[in-house]
Scaffold this motif. Structure first.
Motif, PDB file in Angstrom:
ATOM      1  N   LEU A   1       2.815   2.002 -16.034  1.00 30.22           N
ATOM      2  CA  LEU A   1       2.957   0.572 -15.920  1.00 30.22           C
ATOM      3  C   LEU A   1       3.372   0.374 -14.359  1.00 30.22           C
ATOM      4  O   LEU A   1       3.297  -0.705 -13.979  1.00 30.22           O
ATOM      5  N   ASP A   2       4.470   1.252 -13.612  1.00 33.70           N
ATOM      6  CA  ASP A   2       4.800   1.072 -12.537  1.00 33.70           C
ATOM      7  C   ASP A   2       3.569   1.150 -11.485  1.00 33.70           C
ATOM      8  O   ASP A   2       3.618   0.425 -10.481  1.00 33.70           O
ATOM      9  N   VAL A   3       2.929   2.100 -11.577  1.00 34.08           N
ATOM     10  CA  VAL A   3       1.512   2.216 -10.755  1.00 34.08           C
ATOM     11  C   VAL A   3       0.623   1.028 -10.937  1.00 34.08           C
ATOM     12  O   VAL A   3      -0.071   0.698  -9.916  1.00 34.08           O
ATOM     13  N   LEU A   4       0.448   0.615 -12.242  1.00 35.85           N
ATOM     14  CA  LEU A   4      -0.405  -0.629 -12.484  1.00 35.85           C
ATOM     15  C   LEU A   4       0.138  -1.945 -11.735  1.00 35.85           C
ATOM     16  O   LEU A   4      -0.568  -2.631 -11.153  1.00 35.85           O
ATOM     17  N   ASP A   5       1.249  -1.849 -11.845  1.00 37.17           N
ATOM     18  CA  ASP A   5       2.178  -2.970 -11.220  1.00 37.17           C
ATOM     19  C   ASP A   5       1.698  -3.099  -9.850  1.00 37.17           C
ATOM     20  O   ASP A   5       1.425  -4.005  -9.237  1.00 37.17           O
ATOM     21  N   ALA A   6       2.090  -1.913  -9.071  1.00 34.42           N
ATOM     22  CA  ALA A   6       1.904  -1.559  -7.569  1.00 34.42           C
ATOM     23  C   ALA A   6       0.349  -2.168  -7.318  1.00 34.42           C
ATOM     24  O   ALA A   6       0.080  -2.678  -6.199  1.00 34.42           O
ATOM     25  N   GLN A   7      -0.692  -1.569  -8.107  1.00 35.93           N
ATOM     26  CA  GLN A   7      -2.119  -1.959  -7.783  1.00 35.93           C
ATOM     27  C   GLN A   7      -2.283  -3.379  -7.769  1.00 35.93           C
ATOM     28  O   GLN A   7      -3.099  -3.848  -6.822  1.00 35.93           O
ATOM     29  N   ARG A   8      -1.676  -4.343  -8.841  1.00 35.49           N
ATOM     30  CA  ARG A   8      -2.015  -5.487  -8.906  1.00 35.49           C
ATOM     31  C   ARG A   8      -1.261  -6.275  -7.854  1.00 35.49           C
ATOM     32  O   ARG A   8      -2.118  -7.149  -7.236  1.00 35.49           O
ATOM     33  N   GLU A   9      -0.004  -5.757  -7.404  1.00 37.50           N
ATOM     34  CA  GLU A   9       0.488  -6.625  -6.361  1.00 37.50           C
ATOM     35  C   GLU A   9      -0.098  -6.088  -4.837  1.00 37.50           C
ATOM     36  O   GLU A   9      -0.266  -7.019  -3.984  1.00 37.50           O
ATOM     37  N   LEU A  10      -0.592  -5.015  -4.790  1.00 45.17           N
ATOM     38  CA  LEU A  10      -1.518  -4.529  -3.480  1.00 45.17           C
ATOM     39  C   LEU A  10      -2.846  -5.521  -3.337  1.00 45.17           C
ATOM     40  O   LEU A  10      -2.970  -6.015  -2.301  1.00 45.17           O
TER      41      LEU A  10
ATOM     42  N   ALA B   1       0.910  -1.073   0.074  1.00 48.45           N
ATOM     43  CA  ALA B   1       0.061   0.014  -0.156  1.00 48.45           C
ATOM     44  C   ALA B   1       0.841   1.210  -0.117  1.00 48.45           C
ATOM     45  O   ALA B   1       0.386   2.121  -0.881  1.00 48.45           O
ATOM     46  N   GLU B   2       1.729   1.197   0.767  1.00 47.26           N
ATOM     47  CA  GLU B   2       2.790   2.394   0.805  1.00 47.26           C
ATOM     48  C   GLU B   2       3.334   2.545  -0.671  1.00 47.26           C
ATOM     49  O   GLU B   2       3.852   3.523  -0.927  1.00 47.26           O
ATOM     50  N   ARG B   3       4.063   1.265  -0.985  1.00 51.38           N
ATOM     51  CA  ARG B   3       4.546   1.430  -2.626  1.00 51.38           C
ATOM     52  C   ARG B   3       3.770   2.030  -3.532  1.00 51.38           C
ATOM     53  O   ARG B   3       4.286   2.850  -4.339  1.00 51.38           O
ATOM     54  N   LEU B   4       2.554   1.484  -3.562  1.00 54.56           N
ATOM     55  CA  LEU B   4       1.542   2.155  -4.100  1.00 54.56           C
ATOM     56  C   LEU B   4       1.292   3.728  -4.079  1.00 54.56           C
ATOM     57  O   LEU B   4       1.260   4.587  -5.107  1.00 54.56           O
ATOM     58  N   ARG B   5       1.232   4.295  -3.097  1.00 60.26           N
ATOM     59  CA  ARG B   5       1.106   5.608  -2.626  1.00 60.26           C
ATOM     60  C   ARG B   5       2.399   6.298  -3.301  1.00 60.26           C
ATOM     61  O   ARG B   5       2.128   7.377  -3.769  1.00 60.26           O
ATOM     62  N   LEU B   6       3.496   5.894  -2.873  1.00 59.37           N
ATOM     63  CA  LEU B   6       4.736   6.613  -3.277  1.00 59.37           C
ATOM     64  C   LEU B   6       4.809   6.607  -4.849  1.00 59.37           C
ATOM     65  O   LEU B   6       5.147   7.802  -5.522  1.00 59.37           O
TER      66      LEU B   6
END
Length: 478
Positions: free
Chosen positions: A438-447, A420-425
């Motif tokens: 793509l970085d944001v989308l990958d973080a959303q998928r991982e969260l 969640a913190e990774r997605l926020r940053l």
């Protein structure tokens, strides 16, 4: 003469009832084929899943005390009233009790009262004096004991003891069925709640991704975003939608399984939440005790022991078949050619027929029956030992899970918080033009994956606590 026959009959009956011996082997409970202590499972660091100080044993903890969720308590109470498997187990008890009563009745003589009348015509050639046919009447009344076996060698007694042990094992089996039912209802309930929580999470994720997709499409229309970003957002959106549909199906199936266990449609729509960490800690705080305690705690082990006792008693009955069988038939009454004179003085009748049957040749039937009884006892011994080993493993597995699952949940929660913190940053970096879509989308998928796995880990810890409660014999008390 009547007094003499009554005295003789009474003496033989008393001899048969009081002097019967048993040829069954002396019963000895087999030693438990397990270690004297459960395997040591060292808890991981900061584990909160161990038993608390002063925690009550599982057998002393009623299921209403163990499960704090009122909705779940209602479901368990309904299941105990309506579940068909539990009803069948209760009927098996009645069946075994009736069979035992029938066998026990064979240890006492039957006393029958009879009244009969006979009207017969005798042809004339059988009456040389008159040459005329005659019609005769005969009336009889009396009490009789038909073929009562004097159980000198304990055959009937052994059969009665075997029937009693079978009845007791059936009662223990019903208790074991209740323990399993309570645990299965609880696990099905929390499984359905977990699917509901995952479904709600998937639906929220889908709505958020749908809004992002619509925003990206608008940006594409004005040339502020690429088609690749649009398709990537669409992939994530449809992935969340597919997950939501799959979870909706799994939740419906879990609710159907719960309905089957309860034995009746739920009185209200499914509600309530999964157990939180504090509730799971409380459920996991049951002390395990020693393996030897399981013999007294677990109804399935006690049922296996009763089956072993029944097999042991059947050996006594098989051995008794090699010895003489003594039975007697006795009757007293009155006979008269006229019904009105049936009970007049001088019309008394009596009979006494003792019988001894000694087996001489039976083509090996008795020997085969004895071998069969002994083999069945050996099977019962193996079944008893296997039941103990199974119970030992169930407890050991649940203890191993308790030692590690609390930390697994904590680790999974840390992963979720980190994602969640990774997605926020990354979102902040994307807004400042540093990170890519793509970085944001990958973080959303991982969260999303971390959130789903946290729900599954919490469910696993909950069901593990329930398994430990059941394995230690909890679920009989309310």
């Amino acid at each position: 003469m009547n007094n003499n026959i009554l005295k003789l009959t009474g003496a033989l009956l008393a001899a048969g009832l009081l002097s019967a011996c048993s040829l069954a082997p002396t019963f000895e409970r087999p030693s438990a084929p397990v270690a004297s202590a459960f395997p040591a499972n060292p808890p991981a660091a900061d584990s909160k899943g161990g038993p608390g100080a002063g925690a009550k044993d599982a057998v002393d903890t009623g299921w209403r005390e163990f499960f704090a969720d009122q909705r779940l308590q209602q479901l368990i109470a309904t299941a105990l009233d309506n579940n068909r498997d539990l009803r069948t187990a209760a009927l098996r008890i009645e069946e075994a009790r009736a069979a035992y009563n029938i066998t026990r009745a064979d240890r006492l003589p039957n006393l029958n009262a009879g009244l009969s009348g006979t009207l017969a015509r005798t042809p004339g050639f059988q009456n040389p004096a008159t040459g005329q046919p005659t019609i005769g009447e005969q009336f009889n009344a009396g009490l009789s004991i038909p073929a009562f076996e004097l159980d000198f060698f304990g055959r009937v007694r052994s059969l009665s003891e075997a029937a009693l042990a079978t009845y007791l094992s059936t009662d223990e089996a019903r208790q074991a069925a209740q323990i399993s039912l309570v645990a299965e209802v609880a696990k099905a309930y929390f499984t359905e709640r977990a699917y509901a929580e995952q479904l709600a999470l998937a639906q929220r994720t889908y709505e958020a991704r749908r809004r992002t997709y619509e925003l990206t499409r608008q940006r594409v229309d004005v040339g502020a975003s690429s088609l690749l970003d649009l398709r990537s957002n669409e992939t994530l959106m449809e992935t969340a939608r597919a997950s939501a549909l799959a979870l909706a199906r799994q939740r419906a199936q879990a609710e159907n399984a719960l309905t089957l266990l309860v034995g009746a449609p739920p009185a209200q729509a499914a509600s309530g939440n999964m157990a939180d960490d504090a509730q799971i800690d409380a459920m996991s705080s049951v002390p395990e005790g020693l393996p030897s305690d399981l013999i007294a705690r677990r109804p399935d082990i006690r049922a296996a022991e009763q089956r072993l006792r029944a097999a042991n008693a059947n050996i006594g009955a098989a051995r008794a078949a090699f010895f003489p069988r003594i039975s007697l038939t006795a009757a007293i009454g009155s006979a008269s050619p006229a019904f009105s004179q049936l009970f007049d003085s001088g019309n008394d009748t009596w009979s006494f027929t003792p019988q001894l049957t000694l087996p001489i040749f039976d083509a090996g039937r008795n020997r085969a029956n004895l071998n069969l009884a002994e083999v069945r006892k050996n099977i019962a011994v193996v079944d008893y030992e296997r039941t103990i080993q199974t119970a030992f493993r169930e407890v050991a597995d649940a203890l191993a899970a308790r030692s590690y699952l609390a930390d697994q949940v904590a680790a999974q929660r840390a992963i979720q918080d980190a994602q969640a913190e990774r997605l926020r940053l990354l979102t902040l970096r994307f807004e400042n033009g540093v990170a890519s879509t793509l970085d944001v989308l990958d973080a959303q998928r991982e969260l999303f994956s971390a959130e789903q796995q946290l729900v599954q880990a919490r469910l696993l810890r909950t069901t593990s606590a329930i398994d430990l409660y059941r394995a230690l014999g909890g679920g009989l008390k309310q």
